[in-house]
Design a protein around this motif. Structure first.
Motif, PDB file in Angstrom:
ATOM      1  N   THR A  83       1.529   3.691 -49.582  1.00 45.58           N
ATOM      2  CA  THR A  83      -0.381   3.912 -49.860  1.00 45.58           C
ATOM      3  C   THR A  83      -0.754   4.136 -48.431  1.00 45.58           C
ATOM      4  OG1 THR A  83      -0.215   2.083 -50.526  1.00 45.58           O
ATOM      5  CG2 THR A  83       0.377   3.173 -52.162  1.00 45.58           C
ATOM      6  N   SER A  84      -1.623   4.435 -48.503  1.00 42.05           N
ATOM      7  CA  SER A  84      -2.880   4.705 -47.369  1.00 42.05           C
ATOM      8  C   SER A  84      -3.417   3.525 -46.755  1.00 42.05           C
ATOM      9  CB  SER A  84      -3.954   5.859 -47.826  1.00 42.05           C
ATOM     10  OG  SER A  84      -4.668   5.238 -48.992  1.00 42.05           O
ATOM     11  N   LEU A 133      -3.958   1.736 -53.251  1.00 42.13           N
ATOM     12  CA  LEU A 133      -2.486   1.435 -54.476  1.00 42.13           C
ATOM     13  C   LEU A 133      -3.688   1.768 -55.211  1.00 42.13           C
ATOM     14  CD1 LEU A 133      -0.274  -0.217 -55.550  1.00 42.13           C
ATOM     15  CD2 LEU A 133      -1.580  -1.883 -54.864  1.00 42.13           C
ATOM     16  N   ASP A 134      -4.919   0.812 -55.243  1.00 43.01           N
ATOM     17  CA  ASP A 134      -5.995   1.028 -56.409  1.00 43.01           C
ATOM     18  C   ASP A 134      -5.863   2.409 -56.801  1.00 43.01           C
ATOM     19  OD1 ASP A 134      -6.120  -1.865 -56.200  1.00 43.01           O
ATOM     20  OD2 ASP A 134      -8.022  -1.567 -55.967  1.00 43.01           O
ATOM     21  N   ASP A 169       6.534   4.045 -63.711  1.00 41.22           N
ATOM     22  CA  ASP A 169       6.308   2.813 -63.443  1.00 41.22           C
ATOM     23  C   ASP A 169       6.135   2.957 -62.059  1.00 41.22           C
ATOM     24  OD1 ASP A 169       5.619   0.889 -63.686  1.00 41.22           O
ATOM     25  OD2 ASP A 169       8.119  -0.198 -63.974  1.00 41.22           O
ATOM     26  N   VAL A 170       5.274   2.103 -61.695  1.00 46.72           N
ATOM     27  CA  VAL A 170       4.717   2.069 -60.399  1.00 46.72           C
ATOM     28  C   VAL A 170       4.846   0.271 -59.597  1.00 46.72           C
ATOM     29  CG1 VAL A 170       3.088   2.174 -58.881  1.00 46.72           C
ATOM     30  CG2 VAL A 170       3.161   3.832 -60.048  1.00 46.72           C
ATOM     31  N   ASN A 171       5.947  -0.363 -59.793  1.00 45.36           N
ATOM     32  CA  ASN A 171       6.670  -1.549 -58.851  1.00 45.36           C
ATOM     33  C   ASN A 171       6.728  -1.845 -57.356  1.00 45.36           C
ATOM     34  OD1 ASN A 171       7.997  -1.531 -61.360  1.00 45.36           O
ATOM     35  ND2 ASN A 171       9.879   0.365 -60.650  1.00 45.36           N
ATOM     36  N   LEU A 172       5.973  -3.395 -57.064  1.00 46.64           N
ATOM     37  CA  LEU A 172       5.929  -3.489 -56.085  1.00 46.64           C
ATOM     38  C   LEU A 172       6.830  -4.673 -55.096  1.00 46.64           C
ATOM     39  CD1 LEU A 172       1.842  -3.898 -56.598  1.00 46.64           C
ATOM     40  CD2 LEU A 172       3.288  -2.058 -55.595  1.00 46.64           C
ATOM     41  N   ASP A 173       7.276  -4.842 -54.090  1.00 47.04           N
ATOM     42  CA  ASP A 173       7.636  -5.706 -53.911  1.00 47.04           C
ATOM     43  C   ASP A 173       7.099  -7.623 -54.432  1.00 47.04           C
ATOM     44  OD1 ASP A 173       5.408  -6.042 -52.192  1.00 47.04           O
ATOM     45  OD2 ASP A 173       7.199  -5.406 -50.653  1.00 47.04           O
ATOM     46  N   GLN A 174       7.326  -7.829 -54.181  1.00 49.68           N
ATOM     47  CA  GLN A 174       7.792  -9.600 -53.882  1.00 49.68           C
ATOM     48  C   GLN A 174       6.283 -10.451 -53.537  1.00 49.68           C
ATOM     49  OE1 GLN A 174       8.588 -11.346 -57.074  1.00 49.68           O
ATOM     50  NE2 GLN A 174       6.870 -12.220 -57.439  1.00 49.68           N
ATOM     51  N   ALA A 175       6.209 -10.112 -52.746  1.00 54.20           N
ATOM     52  CA  ALA A 175       5.614  -9.932 -51.780  1.00 54.20           C
ATOM     53  C   ALA A 175       3.913  -9.669 -51.542  1.00 54.20           C
ATOM     54  CB  ALA A 175       5.943  -9.837 -50.005  1.00 54.20           C
ATOM     55  N   MET A 180      -1.311  -9.903 -54.462  1.00 52.10           N
ATOM     56  CA  MET A 180      -2.143  -9.831 -55.957  1.00 52.10           C
ATOM     57  C   MET A 180      -2.167 -10.812 -56.821  1.00 52.10           C
ATOM     58  SD  MET A 180      -1.046  -5.867 -56.182  1.00 52.10           S
ATOM     59  CE  MET A 180      -2.337  -5.311 -57.836  1.00 52.10           C
ATOM     60  N   LEU A 181      -1.390 -11.883 -56.792  1.00 48.59           N
ATOM     61  CA  LEU A 181      -1.807 -12.429 -57.952  1.00 48.59           C
ATOM     62  C   LEU A 181      -2.634 -13.775 -57.185  1.00 48.59           C
ATOM     63  CD1 LEU A 181      -1.301 -13.813 -61.077  1.00 48.59           C
ATOM     64  CD2 LEU A 181       1.050 -15.980 -59.439  1.00 48.59           C
ATOM     65  N   GLN A 182      -2.543 -13.777 -55.769  1.00 49.76           N
ATOM     66  CA  GLN A 182      -3.378 -14.767 -55.352  1.00 49.76           C
ATOM     67  C   GLN A 182      -5.030 -14.038 -55.292  1.00 49.76           C
ATOM     68  OE1 GLN A 182      -2.068 -15.966 -51.535  1.00 49.76           O
ATOM     69  NE2 GLN A 182      -0.201 -16.872 -52.151  1.00 49.76           N
TER      70      GLN A 182
END
Length: 292
Positions: A83-84, A133-134, A169-175, A180-182
């Motif tokens: 993404t940008s 991303l948003d 689907d749009v998947n993100l890596d674990q990091a 994002m969770l934090q």
């Protein structure tokens, strides 16, 4: 005519009949509703046969390609994109298409599915690279429409119609997920603190409003009491002005006698002690009442 000549003649007729039948069968082509036939003559495009009974020239024309015109779905494709705002995402896409002009498809592209898959992958990477991303998450419908339009434009020369494009689907890596969770937890904590502060501020405002309301009511009660006392004083002053001092003394004496009567009527009161000067005042009050 001998028997050998008769047998030879009959054999010739049989062979001729078989040849005619084979020729007729070779010249008739029945095309199913779900297909189109591409006919070549000496290696060149001759015609495209539609559904139903069709006729070709035997031994000169041949059906080179049988193309299905049913809608097709490409296998689900996954491609990485950035993404940008420099977030690596894995996008799962699927494309539906159908062949409208088989003569363009078979002579301009060898592997239709592979070509469309490559085109979709490039367009998805390019479009996601323009968005944060948003925006990818919130504007998925707009992104799908844009991808479909660009794919249609790219495959137009192949005689293909893109009927639908989907981002599954749009998947993100674990990091990225952990980050994002934090961020989400921090945002929730901030909202909880803001809500608590708003509640405390509202409570203080309500308490202040209650105190103000009580003070206003107390002031109103005092004002009403003062108005009543002022009115009573005015009435007494008016009576004195109209009837003289004796009228006022008469009212005072009347109130004293009424108070004495009430005191004597109370239960358990058999003996009443009053000061001597009070008796003199009552005596004067009785004299005034008798005088009345």
């Amino acid at each position: 005519m001998n028997i050998e000549d008769l047998i030879g003649q009959n054999l010739f007729l049989i062979v001729l009949a078989i040849f005619i039948i084979i020729t007729v069968m070779a010249g008739v082509r029945i095309v199913p509703q779900s297909q189109k036939f591409v006919v070549e003559r000496f290696g060149r495009l001759r015609a495209v046969l539609g559904p139903g009974i069709n006729f070709i020239i035997p031994f000169l024309d041949r059906v080179a390609h049988k193309v299905s015109v049913l809608e097709r779905q490409l296998p689900t494709m996954s491609q990485d994109a950035i993404t940008s705002d420099n977030v690596l995402v894995q996008v799962d896409t699927s494309v539906f298409y159908r062949i409208l002009e088989p003569e363009r498809t078979v002579y301009r592209i060898r592997d239709v599915d592979g070509a469309i898959a490559t085109t979709v992958a490039g367009i998805v990477r390019a479009e996601i690279g323009k968005m944060e991303l948003d925006e990818v998450q919130s504007n998925r419908a707009q992104l799908i429409t844009q991808i479909k339009t660009l794919v249609e434009s790219a495959v137009d020369d192949w005689g293909i119609e893109v009927t639908r494009a989907e981002i599954l689907d749009v998947n993100l890596d674990q990091a990225t997920r952990d980050a994002m969770l934090q961020q989400l937890n921090a945002e929730r904590a901030r909202r909880a603190q803001v809500t608590e502060a708003e509640g405390k501020r509202r409570a203080v405002e309500l308490a202040a409003d209650a105190d103000l309301y009580a003070a206003q009511k107390t002031a109103e009660a005092r004002r009403v009491s003062a108005d009543a006392e002022a009115y009573a004083t005015g009435v007494v002053a008016k009576a004195i002005a109209e009837n003289g001092l004796e009228a006022a003394q008469y009212q005072v004496a009347l109130k004293q006698v009424e108070a004495l009567n009430k005191l004597g009527e109370s239960e358990g009161s058999s003996t009443i002690l009053v000061p001597a000067n009070a008796l003199e005042a009552f005596g004067d009050a009785f004299k005034m009442l008798k005088g009345r």
